[in-house]
Design an enzyme around this catalytic site. Structure first.
Site, PDB file in Angstrom:
ATOM      1  CE1 TYR A   4     -11.893   1.468  -3.178  1.00 17.22           C
ATOM      2  CE2 TYR A   4     -12.589   0.828  -0.984  1.00 17.22           C
ATOM      3  CZ  TYR A   4     -12.175   1.802  -1.862  1.00 17.22           C
ATOM      4  OH  TYR A   4     -12.036   3.093  -1.425  1.00 17.22           O
ATOM      5  CB  SER A   5      -9.275  -6.099  -2.634  1.00 19.44           C
ATOM      6  OG  SER A   5      -8.184  -5.218  -2.689  1.00 19.44           O
ATOM      7  NE  ARG A  61     -12.146  -2.427   2.971  1.00 23.63           N
ATOM      8  CZ  ARG A  61     -12.523  -1.561   3.899  1.00 23.63           C
ATOM      9  NH1 ARG A  61     -13.754  -1.106   3.904  1.00 23.63           N
ATOM     10  NH2 ARG A  61     -11.667  -1.153   4.831  1.00 23.63           N
ATOM     11  CG  ASN A  97      -3.935  -0.594  -2.908  1.00 21.17           C
ATOM     12  OD1 ASN A  97      -4.188  -0.034  -3.964  1.00 21.17           O
ATOM     13  ND2 ASN A  97      -4.875  -0.911  -2.034  1.00 21.17           N
ATOM     14  CG  ASP A  98      -5.213  -4.474  -1.177  1.00 20.44           C
ATOM     15  OD1 ASP A  98      -4.322  -3.774  -0.676  1.00 20.44           O
ATOM     16  OD2 ASP A  98      -6.357  -4.568  -0.697  1.00 20.44           O
TER      17      ASP A  98
END
Length: 480
Positions: free
Chosen positions: A103-104, A162, A43-44
């Site tokens: 996470y991103s 986040r 994903n990102d």
């Protein structure tokens, strides 16, 4: 220092790559010139940077499933954004502060080292979560040492806090994070630092109730603040917007505010929100500035929604990809996007059809049948009526010159019905299309509007069909 748990996670991830590599590579819908995961879910885009002359693209990666889970940071490098090398895993969820996902986040260079900023996600046994903003460092851009959390959850926000984007302005570092307030409203929050490790909260710079903005979603993800031609642009991905006219028809949106960030008082005045992409599959964009001074953006060519599980690539143990790299420019009061010039290296076998004229009816364009190509429709003239371009009988771009509306249609992966995304355009003079085996990226009027979509045509059909009355020149390149 490499730890035992980290080694184990790496071995397990690469075991999944090896286990499924033949099945992945045998997939007809595997893309030809886009970045994709070697297995599992992508994903990102994260940590975009040019470091020591080399382009780095990190990305969210779940190697163990085609569903979302505890994310790793995968890693690609390139000298030209055309030919890419898959590098070893950059970050794995192996610490107490990121055990349920790295996470991103973003990347910066400081004193000759490459620093990664990311959100450590922790899920407690009672179903609640923790969020920690973390840092990792590398001497060579390949091997990263985690240095732990640098910022914990401040007061006033839920644990949906986040995606740190870090940049330097004059002699100070700045960080913007996506957030959800305790009232479950989306916001962007600013922090400052002198040294990348000690951060001070400056407060919200945008969100519901600020700058005359009404309710604008329950969560804002993946913030990015850039300057284009003197304008401070806040890119953001808000969740929870309801469709309004032609706008906000995907489950989640991505777009930007344009305004001015007051670096002294830490306030941001901005105008209305503008969507970055009018298609079906675009989310979580991130930018960086390269050594040529260009602002370049990648997006996730996908989105989290219920149709995600119906993508046919899942049977081959992979799903999703990244967009092409796009250079951003500020013109005519908005962002224009264009494919970076390096992509011209992909071009093979140019073919030009000058002054193509069509009457009412259907014209199958000769010598254009393909599954992977760049198509340039230029000098378009169509004063009234409707014309369309159909790609492999699975997606079509249609312009209604009377209504001044441009629409992209495709077959739904979930229902098999035709679904549509539309924008308003007073006229069209150029349509620039990048076709890959299972993706379309369409740049209209030199990037005034862009449509991005995954689509899954049958292998046997490679036709490009033009319907309606118009005149244009067509240039086609095979891309490989």
């Amino acid at each position: 220092m490499v730890k035992e748990k980290e080694i184990l996670l790496y071995e397990q991830a690469y075991g999944e790559v090896k286990k499924h590599q033949d099945n992945v590579q045998d997939d007809y819908y595997r893309l030809n010139y886009h970045l994709m995961p070697p297995v599992g879910l992508m994903n990102d885009p994260n940590g975009l940077i040019q470091f020591n002359g080399i382009y780095h693209v990190f990305y969210q990666w779940n190697p163990f499933d085609t569903k979302h889970g505890a994310k790793f940071w995968g890693h690609f490098t390139s000298s030209d954004m055309v030919t890419w090398k898959e590098e070893p895993i950059a970050l794995a969820p192996d610490e107490w502060y990121d055990k349920n996902g790295c996470y991103s986040g973003s990347a910066v260079e400081w004193e000759g080292k490459l620093y990664l900023f990311y959100t450590g996600n922790v899920k407690r046994e009672d179903g609640t979560r923790e969020t920690h903003q973390c840092i990792a460092v590398s001497e060579d851009g390949m091997v990263f040492e985690k240095l732990g959390p640098i910022l914990h959850l401040p007061c006033g926000y839920t644990a949906h806090f986040r995606d740190p984007k870090v940049w330097k302005h004059e002699d100070k570092w700045y960080m913007v994070l996506g957030a959800q307030t305790l009232e479950e409203k989306g916001a962007a929050v600013l922090f400052t630092s002198e040294n990348l490790f000690d951060w001070e909260e400056s407060g919200r710079i945008a969100g519901t109730g600020m700058n005359e903005l009404g309710y604008f979603g329950y969560m804002w993800e993946c913030p990015d603040l850039i300057n284009l031609n003197g304008r401070d642009i806040l890119l953001i991905s808000p969740q929870g917007l309801k469709p309004s006219g032609h706008f906000y028809h995907n489950l989640f949106q991505s777009g930007y505010f344009s305004g001015k960030l007051d670096y002294k008082n830490h306030t941001y005045l901005h105008g209305d929100f503008t969507e970055l992409d009018r298609g079906f599959d675009f989310y979580a964009p991130q930018t960086f500035m390269d050594e040529k001074g260009r602002t370049i953006m990648y997006g996730w060519m996908g989105i989290t929604d219920e149709a995600e599980a119906y993508q046919p690539t899942i049977s081959h143990h992979w799903v999703h990809a990244l967009t092409l790299p796009r250079e951003l420019e500020w013109r005519n009061g908005k962002i224009y996007q264009k494919p970076v010039e390096e992509l011209r290296k992909l071009r093979k076998n140019e073919a030009v059809c000058e002054k193509v004229q069509t009457e009412e009816g259907e014209l199958q364009l000769k010598n254009v049948n393909t599954s992977s190509a760049e198509l340039l429709f230029s000098g378009i003239k169509a004063e009234s009526g409707t014309y369309s371009i159909t790609f492999r009988n699975e997606a079509s771009l249609e312009y209604d010159a009377d209504k001044k509306e441009l629409s992209l249609h495709r077959r739904s992966m979930k229902t098999n019905d035709i679904e549509t995304r539309t924008c308003s355009l007073h006229f069209i003079y150029k349509i620039h299309v990048f076709m890959d085996h299972s993706s379309l990226e369409i740049f209209v009027n030199d990037g005034e509007e862009v449509f991005t979509a995954r689509y899954f045509p049958v292998k046997e059909n490679e036709s490009i069909v033009f319907k309606g009355h118009a005149e244009f020149q067509l240039t086609k390149w095979a891309l490989c």
